[in-house]
Write a protein that holds these residues in place. Sequence first.
Motif, short mmCIF file in Angstrom:
data_model
loop_
_atom_site.label_atom_id
_atom_site.label_comp_id
_atom_site.label_asym_id
_atom_site.label_seq_id
_atom_site.Cartn_x
_atom_site.Cartn_y
_atom_site.Cartn_z
N ARG A 1 0.87 -1.18 0.00
CA ARG A 1 0.00 0.00 0.00
C ARG A 1 0.90 1.23 0.00
NH1 ARG A 1 -3.85 -1.41 4.93
NH2 ARG A 1 -1.83 -2.02 5.74
N ALA A 2 0.72 2.10 0.96
CA ALA A 2 1.51 3.32 0.94
C ALA A 2 2.94 3.09 1.41
CB ALA A 2 0.86 4.37 1.81
N ASP A 3 3.15 2.07 2.24
CA ASP A 3 4.48 1.86 2.79
C ASP A 3 5.43 1.28 1.77
OD1 ASP A 3 3.15 0.71 5.97
OD2 ASP A 3 3.41 2.71 5.13
N GLY A 4 6.72 1.53 1.94
CA GLY A 4 7.72 0.94 1.09
C GLY A 4 8.15 -0.41 1.64
#
Lengths: 113, 112
Positions: free
Chosen positions: B96-99
């Motif tokens: 999702r938004a996290d790397g």
Amino acid sequence: DAGVIQSPRHEVTEMGQEVTLRCKPISGHNSLFWYRQTMMRGLELLIYFNNNVPIDDSGMPEDRFSAKMPNASFSTLKIQPSEPRDSAVYFCASSLQGVETQYFGPGTRLLVL
Amino acid sequence: GENVEQHPSTLSVQEGDSAVIKCTYSDSASNYFPWYKQELGKGPQLIIDIRSNVGEKKDQRIAVTLNKTAKHFSLHITETQPEDSAVYFCAASDSRADGLTFGKGTHLIIQP
């Protein structure tokens, strides 16, 4: 095909100086990542851009660090002022979209004296 | 956030033998698990990845297994060769938004 391009490859500077690292992602890739690698902390994500917009900058150590992506083919990571503890290898990576299948550049080895 | 543990930190095997590197992760939402190989002075290179809807994936001498219940995944290299000597990193992400969150790496040494 050119991979991810980073410059400079090596940088030696004195404490207090401004350092700018540059990255050109693979053409057509929409996501760009900056990582820092040290012996003590390993590989850490600093910031992640998607379509030139910062998505996650929670890894940026402090206000001395800033990153920009003015267009799809260029990004900078700036440290001002630099400190000896910033010495590390900084990697840029890109992907078509999102976190999957990231391609890393050769890195910039930074030494702050 | 996600935490990835990787073992062992150093692994020495005889050429031709198999090597296994193990990782555990903490976030049950993680669904993407890549493995990277890093040679001296170079950036990490993706060698294989697996998504949470698959239990195993093979690519020639390399295979990765995933146990979502136990939250661990492993890299298997068979018939090791001198060019397999490098540092290997596992990573995890919920896509999702996290790397990516990386493990600390395993230095694989292939003894001739």
